[in-house]
Design a protein around this motif. Structure first.
Motif, short mmCIF file in Angstrom:
data_model
loop_
_atom_site.label_atom_id
_atom_site.label_comp_id
_atom_site.label_asym_id
_atom_site.label_seq_id
_atom_site.Cartn_x
_atom_site.Cartn_y
_atom_site.Cartn_z
N GLU A 194 28.23 42.05 42.60
CA GLU A 194 29.47 41.62 43.25
C GLU A 194 29.63 40.11 43.20
O GLU A 194 30.73 39.59 43.00
CB GLU A 194 29.49 42.12 44.70
CG GLU A 194 29.44 43.63 44.85
CD GLU A 194 30.58 44.30 44.10
OE1 GLU A 194 31.72 43.78 44.13
OE2 GLU A 194 30.32 45.36 43.49
N LYS A 197 30.70 39.11 39.70
CA LYS A 197 32.13 39.39 39.48
C LYS A 197 32.99 38.34 40.16
O LYS A 197 34.00 37.89 39.60
CB LYS A 197 32.47 40.78 40.01
CG LYS A 197 31.87 41.92 39.20
CD LYS A 197 32.26 43.25 39.81
CE LYS A 197 31.67 44.41 39.00
NZ LYS A 197 32.01 45.73 39.59
N SER A 201 35.68 35.68 38.40
CA SER A 201 37.11 35.59 38.72
C SER A 201 37.53 34.18 39.10
O SER A 201 38.71 33.83 38.98
CB SER A 201 37.45 36.56 39.87
OG SER A 201 36.79 36.14 41.07
N THR A 257 35.38 42.00 30.39
CA THR A 257 34.70 43.29 30.57
C THR A 257 33.94 43.66 29.29
O THR A 257 34.10 43.03 28.24
CB THR A 257 35.71 44.40 30.91
OG1 THR A 257 36.67 44.49 29.86
CG2 THR A 257 36.41 44.07 32.23
N ARG A 285 30.09 41.33 33.72
CA ARG A 285 31.37 40.65 33.62
C ARG A 285 31.15 39.25 33.06
O ARG A 285 30.26 38.52 33.51
CB ARG A 285 32.05 40.57 34.98
CG ARG A 285 32.51 41.91 35.53
CD ARG A 285 33.58 42.53 34.64
NE ARG A 285 34.03 43.83 35.14
CZ ARG A 285 33.49 44.99 34.78
NH1 ARG A 285 32.48 45.00 33.91
NH2 ARG A 285 33.95 46.11 35.27
#
Length: 305
Positions: A194, A197, A201, A257, A285
């Motif tokens: 997490e 990711k 972002s 991805t 990612r």
């Protein structure tokens, strides 16, 4: 013969015959033959040596012990007056063979027992090491979960300012390892995915050149490597002899991805490990890129890794 200072052949022959009788030899009768042999003078002189007395003690010859060969069916041979029982000798030989075999079997059993004890000790040490490794890993995961709770808001709403905190958390727990008795294992921390990711972002800059994309792919893959190590550790727990090499390929899509995962076993397939790698890598990612980028990498793990 007459004591006249002369020894004739006839007198010598008589003396020899008496000497043979004196020592018990009666089946021999030596004689001197030839012309004039009976009256031939053999020696003469005033000081002839006196002949030895024929009544002196003479040692009797040592008798040779007879050897008695047994008749057919008998089991004994008499030698020097002693009996040899071949049945007893054979039984003694068989007993000696049995004793030697029993000693050999006892030695083999002792060696096998020593091997069993050695193997049992190795199993106990391995079990103790496994317990310690699991306990240490549990402590790391507990600490990671506690610290993740503190940064959960930054993960849910990532910002460039909060990315430094996320990177610090990832540096501590993303590639965590524990070591017991010189054996190291990677610790899989579920929250690490997490955080990765969230960091992906934050950085929305689209990489353009192959050099930039390649460098980014290498850096991110290295950050995720502890997850591959976790797949290895799972297999080692199930099979301590696990080893082998795999060639992995996948494609990084423009949004970061992963698609098109594939693996080729270099030494021998292992469906469980290959499935774990696929689940892990397809969840990675990467930073956005201008065009799809193919990645190829070889992983090799030695026995006991």
């Amino acid at each position: 013969g007459e004591r006249d200072g002369v020894v004739t052949s006839e007198e010598a022959q008589l003396y020899v015959q008496e000497a043979l009788r004196a020592v018990g030899i009666r089946d021999q009768a030596p004689s001197l033959v030839g012309r004039g042999a009976a009256t031939r003078t053999l020696a003469s002189g005033e000081k002839l040596e006196r002949a030895p007395a024929l009544d002196a003690a003479v040692a009797a010859p040592v008798p040779v012990p007879p050897v008695v060969v047994p008749r057919t069916g008998e089991a004994k041979v008499q030698l020097d007056g002693k009996d040899m029982d071949f049945a007893s000798l054979a039984a003694a030989a068989q007993q000696a063979s049995a004793d030697a075999a029993a000693e050999k079997a006892a030695s083999a059993a002792k060696a096998a027992r020593a091997k069993e004890l050695q193997d049992e000790m190795a199993r106990r040490l391995a079990a103790e090491r496994r317990t310690k490794l699991d306990a240490a890993a549990a402590e790391v995961r507990a600490a990671a979960t506690r610290d993740y709770a503190a940064i959960a808001a930054l993960v849910s709403d990532p910002t460039p300012e909060g990315s430094l905190v996320l990177e610090a958390w990832l540096a501590r727990y993303g590639s965590a390892k524990v070591t017991v008795d010189q054996q190291s294992e990677a610790v899989e921390v579920p929250e690490a995915m997490e955080v990765l990711k969230a960091l992906g972002s934050v950085n929305t800059t689209v990489l353009q050149t192959d050099e930039e994309i390649k460098a980014m792919a290498k850096e991110v893959s290295s950050a995720y490597y502890s997850q591959i190590e976790s797949c290895v550790q799972r297999r080692l727990k199930a099979d301590p002899t696990f080893q082998g090499g795999w060639k992995v390929k996948f494609t990084i899509e423009t949004d970061g991805t992963v698609s098109g995962f594939g693996s080729t076993a270099l030494d021998g397939p292992d469906a469980e490990f290959e499935s774990c790698m696929q689940r892990t890598i397809t969840n990675w990612r990467f930073q956005p890129i201008a065009r799809p980028f193919k990645v190829g990498k070889t992983y090799r793990f030695a026995a006991g890794w």
